[in-house]
Design a protein around this motif. Structure first.
Motif, PDB file in Angstrom:
ATOM      1  N   PRO A   2       0.825  -1.217   0.000  1.00  0.00           N
ATOM      2  CA  PRO A   2       0.000   0.000   0.000  1.00  0.00           C
ATOM      3  C   PRO A   2       0.852   1.256   0.000  1.00  0.00           C
ATOM      4  CG  PRO A   2      -0.794  -1.588   1.630  1.00  0.00           C
ATOM      5  CD  PRO A   2       0.507  -2.122   1.115  1.00  0.00           C
ATOM      6  N   GLY A   3       0.496   2.183  -0.873  1.00  0.00           N
ATOM      7  CA  GLY A   3       1.224   3.435  -0.980  1.00  0.00           C
ATOM      8  C   GLY A   3       2.288   3.446  -2.050  1.00  0.00           C
ATOM      9  N   VAL A   4       2.712   2.277  -2.516  1.00  0.00           N
ATOM     10  CA  VAL A   4       3.754   2.194  -3.541  1.00  0.00           C
ATOM     11  C   VAL A   4       3.092   2.112  -4.912  1.00  0.00           C
ATOM     12  CG1 VAL A   4       5.737   0.925  -4.421  1.00  0.00           C
ATOM     13  CG2 VAL A   4       5.339   1.055  -1.956  1.00  0.00           C
ATOM     14  N   VAL A   5       3.342   3.104  -5.759  1.00  0.00           N
ATOM     15  CA  VAL A   5       2.805   3.099  -7.119  1.00  0.00           C
ATOM     16  C   VAL A   5       3.757   2.384  -8.070  1.00  0.00           C
ATOM     17  CG1 VAL A   5       2.030   4.550  -9.044  1.00  0.00           C
ATOM     18  CG2 VAL A   5       1.592   5.266  -6.688  1.00  0.00           C
ATOM     19  N   ALA A   6       5.033   2.661  -7.930  1.00  0.00           N
ATOM     20  CA  ALA A   6       6.041   2.025  -8.781  1.00  0.00           C
ATOM     21  C   ALA A   6       7.376   2.039  -8.051  1.00  0.00           C
ATOM     22  CB  ALA A   6       6.159   2.731 -10.122  1.00  0.00           C
ATOM     23  N   SER A   7       8.168   1.017  -8.311  1.00  0.00           N
ATOM     24  CA  SER A   7       9.504   0.935  -7.716  1.00  0.00           C
ATOM     25  C   SER A   7      10.378   0.169  -8.694  1.00  0.00           C
ATOM     26  CB  SER A   7       9.448   0.226  -6.362  1.00  0.00           C
ATOM     27  OG  SER A   7      10.749   0.084  -5.819  1.00  0.00           O
ATOM     28  N   ALA A   8      11.202   0.896  -9.440  1.00  0.00           N
ATOM     29  CA  ALA A   8      11.996   0.277 -10.501  1.00  0.00           C
ATOM     30  C   ALA A   8      13.425   0.783 -10.445  1.00  0.00           C
ATOM     31  CB  ALA A   8      11.386   0.581 -11.874  1.00  0.00           C
ATOM     32  N   VAL A   9      14.337  -0.023 -10.990  1.00  0.00           N
ATOM     33  CA  VAL A   9      15.746   0.358 -11.052  1.00  0.00           C
ATOM     34  C   VAL A   9      16.141   0.494 -12.510  1.00  0.00           C
ATOM     35  CG1 VAL A   9      16.528  -2.056 -10.961  1.00  0.00           C
ATOM     36  CG2 VAL A   9      18.081  -0.203 -10.289  1.00  0.00           C
ATOM     37  N   TYR A  10      16.981   1.496 -12.803  1.00  0.00           N
ATOM     38  CA  TYR A  10      17.400   1.806 -14.168  1.00  0.00           C
ATOM     39  C   TYR A  10      18.926   1.795 -14.244  1.00  0.00           C
ATOM     40  CZ  TYR A  10      12.593   3.426 -14.578  1.00  0.00           C
ATOM     41  OH  TYR A  10      11.211   3.499 -14.569  1.00  0.00           O
ATOM     42  N   ALA A  11      19.413   1.346 -15.377  1.00  0.00           N
ATOM     43  CA  ALA A  11      20.855   1.377 -15.655  1.00  0.00           C
ATOM     44  C   ALA A  11      21.041   1.859 -17.078  1.00  0.00           C
ATOM     45  CB  ALA A  11      21.482  -0.007 -15.467  1.00  0.00           C
ATOM     46  N   ASP A  12      21.857   2.884 -17.251  1.00  0.00           N
ATOM     47  CA  ASP A  12      22.085   3.489 -18.572  1.00  0.00           C
ATOM     48  C   ASP A  12      20.779   3.915 -19.228  1.00  0.00           C
ATOM     49  OD1 ASP A  12      24.861   3.137 -18.388  1.00  0.00           O
ATOM     50  OD2 ASP A  12      24.678   1.060 -19.093  1.00  0.00           O
ATOM     51  N   GLY A  13      19.840   4.382 -18.411  1.00  0.00           N
ATOM     52  CA  GLY A  13      18.581   4.895 -18.928  1.00  0.00           C
ATOM     53  C   GLY A  13      17.554   3.839 -19.262  1.00  0.00           C
ATOM     54  N   ARG A  14      17.834   2.568 -18.969  1.00  0.00           N
ATOM     55  CA  ARG A  14      16.900   1.482 -19.296  1.00  0.00           C
ATOM     56  C   ARG A  14      16.433   0.781 -18.035  1.00  0.00           C
ATOM     57  NH1 ARG A  14      20.065   1.957 -23.753  1.00  0.00           N
ATOM     58  NH2 ARG A  14      18.989   1.741 -25.766  1.00  0.00           N
ATOM     59  N   ARG A  15      15.151   0.487 -18.029  1.00  0.00           N
ATOM     60  CA  ARG A  15      14.552  -0.196 -16.874  1.00  0.00           C
ATOM     61  C   ARG A  15      15.002  -1.650 -16.876  1.00  0.00           C
ATOM     62  NH1 ARG A  15       8.502   1.040 -15.254  1.00  0.00           N
ATOM     63  NH2 ARG A  15       8.173  -0.351 -13.471  1.00  0.00           N
ATOM     64  N   ILE A  16      15.565  -2.067 -15.760  1.00  0.00           N
ATOM     65  CA  ILE A  16      16.070  -3.444 -15.731  1.00  0.00           C
ATOM     66  C   ILE A  16      15.286  -4.339 -14.786  1.00  0.00           C
ATOM     67  CG2 ILE A  16      18.400  -2.751 -16.409  1.00  0.00           C
ATOM     68  CD1 ILE A  16      19.231  -2.988 -13.505  1.00  0.00           C
ATOM     69  N   ALA A  17      14.587  -3.746 -13.802  1.00  0.00           N
ATOM     70  CA  ALA A  17      13.855  -4.607 -12.867  1.00  0.00           C
ATOM     71  C   ALA A  17      12.925  -3.804 -11.988  1.00  0.00           C
ATOM     72  CB  ALA A  17      14.841  -5.384 -11.990  1.00  0.00           C
ATOM     73  N   GLU A  18      11.849  -4.479 -11.529  1.00  0.00           N
ATOM     74  CA  GLU A  18      11.024  -3.973 -10.441  1.00  0.00           C
ATOM     75  C   GLU A  18      11.644  -4.481  -9.141  1.00  0.00           C
ATOM     76  OE1 GLU A  18       8.203  -2.170 -10.199  1.00  0.00           O
ATOM     77  OE2 GLU A  18       8.053  -1.730 -12.339  1.00  0.00           O
ATOM     78  N   VAL A  19      11.799  -3.594  -8.172  1.00  0.00           N
ATOM     79  CA  VAL A  19      12.475  -4.006  -6.938  1.00  0.00           C
ATOM     80  C   VAL A  19      11.584  -3.741  -5.734  1.00  0.00           C
ATOM     81  CG1 VAL A  19      14.805  -3.706  -7.840  1.00  0.00           C
ATOM     82  CG2 VAL A  19      13.639  -1.760  -6.828  1.00  0.00           C
ATOM     83  N   PRO A  20      11.597  -4.635  -4.752  1.00  0.00           N
ATOM     84  CA  PRO A  20      10.851  -4.379  -3.511  1.00  0.00           C
ATOM     85  C   PRO A  20      11.544  -3.317  -2.677  1.00  0.00           C
ATOM     86  CG  PRO A  20      12.094  -6.424  -3.334  1.00  0.00           C
ATOM     87  CD  PRO A  20      12.252  -5.952  -4.750  1.00  0.00           C
ATOM     88  N   ILE A  21      10.791  -2.706  -1.790  1.00  0.00           N
ATOM     89  CA  ILE A  21      11.320  -1.631  -0.966  1.00  0.00           C
ATOM     90  C   ILE A  21      12.521  -2.108  -0.145  1.00  0.00           C
ATOM     91  CG2 ILE A  21      10.782  -0.051   0.928  1.00  0.00           C
ATOM     92  CD1 ILE A  21       9.533   0.714  -1.729  1.00  0.00           C
ATOM     93  N   GLU A  22      12.519  -3.368   0.250  1.00  0.00           N
ATOM     94  CA  GLU A  22      13.596  -3.890   1.090  1.00  0.00           C
ATOM     95  C   GLU A  22      14.946  -3.913   0.374  1.00  0.00           C
ATOM     96  OE1 GLU A  22      10.749  -5.359   0.517  1.00  0.00           O
ATOM     97  OE2 GLU A  22       9.698  -5.086   2.433  1.00  0.00           O
TER      98      GLU A  22
END
Length: 323
Positions: A2-22
């Motif tokens: 709850p409260g998290v709309v999106a959580s993603a990590v980017y490398a060189d401008g490209r989305r590589i993964a969805e990551v949990p807050i932990e």
């Protein structure tokens, strides 16, 4: 979560993964990686977890938990905390929201409060341009601020359309109390919009200056462009407020003129009706010796005199524009 709309990590401008807050803290510390987290009205527990992952300052966490902050830019060590106000039209009123942004090495956290447009289009636009997104956290901050400022314009355009309609009919129609109330409401909403938007000029001015952590010199012109947009918004707001002030004053003067016109007509009719009233009052005094009472043509003559005087008064008032 709850409260998290999106959580993603980017490398060189490209989305590589969805990551949990932990795991966001670990990803943000990897060279060349940026974690971009979007939240909507998060709980204190969620903010504390992010604080533990990124080392966020207690004062910034306190501000991010509560809405109704003034637009500002705060620096906490090597991290920045930005507050901006958002605006959109809902049911012919301006609905204000609030966005808080944490920017630090390897992470960006955006937090929305209240009525606010989702930043999914901003994320999609950035992901569609990996070269620009590869600039890192400062480009994401620019994209968010640019989106917020651009969304002021549809609000201004909607009010401008209504103001133009008001201008077209300001002298052609009778202004009711509800219409005057709408003019006052629009002026008040514009003042609130001005108070929400103008402080961003100072925020962007500081972002334009070299020396802030995480802000690359190559992106300074982008923040300068946002400042120019805000100044344009300010000019439009001031222009609309002047027009509404003129419309408000004109509506009041029009109302006074209409009242004067009605009073003048009532006075003219009262003067005309005073003639038969006066004659009827004279002949209703019940005096015994009134020579006209025994006259055969007295009634007809009195009626002719009354009609003549009333007709002459009506003609004179019409000539003078009272009727």
């Amino acid at each position: 979560m709850p409260g998290v709309v999106a959580s993603a990590v980017y490398a060189d401008g490209r989305r590589i993964a969805e990551v949990p807050i932990e795991d966001v803290g670990e990803w943000s510390r990897k060279p060349g990686h940026v974690v971009w987290i979007g939240l909507h009205e998060p709980s204190l527990d969620l903010l504390r977890r992010l604080q533990a992952e990124f080392g966020l300052h207690d004062l910034a966490i306190e501000d991010a938990l509560k809405a109704h902050q003034r637009p500002k830019l705060e620096q906490y060590g090597e991290a920045l905390f930005v507050v901006a106000r958002t605006a959109q039209m809902l049911d012919s009123r301006i609905a204000f929201g609030e966005t808080h942004v944490f920017v630090g090495q390897g992470y960006v956290v955006s937090i929305r409060h209240g009525p606010s447009t989702s930043y999914t289009p901003v994320r999609e636009r950035c992901e569609a341009s990996p070269t620009a997104l590869s600039a890192g956290e400062d480009y994401i901050l620019y994209a968010l601020l640019d989106f917020i400022v651009d969304n002021y314009m549809p609000v201004i355009e909607a009010i401008q359309t209504e103001v133009e309609e008001i201008e077209d009919g300001i002298l052609a129609e009778t202004y009711t109390q509800s219409r005057v109330g709408r003019l006052y409401q629009l002026r008040r909403d514009l003042l609130r919009l001005r108070n929400a938007a103008i402080p961003l000029v100072e925020v962007c001015r500081r972002l334009e200056q070299p020396g802030l952590p995480g802000i690359d010199a190559s992106l300074l012109p982008l923040f300068r462009d946002v400042s120019d947009h805000i100044r344009r918004v300010q000019e439009e707001i001031e222009s609309l407020r002047e027009v509404l002030a003129f419309a408000f004053e004109t509506s009041l003067m029009t109302g006074q003129a209409q009242q004067t016109e009605i009073t003048r007509k009532l006075a003219a009719w009262a003067a005309i009706l005073a003639v038969p009233t006066a004659v009827a009052g004279i002949y209703g005094m019940n005096f015994e010796h009134m020579p006209e009472l025994e006259w055969q043509y007295g009634y007809a003559v009195v009626l002719v005199i009354i009609a003549s005087v009333c007709g002459w008064l009506y003609w004179r008032f019409r000539q003078n524009g009272w009727l």
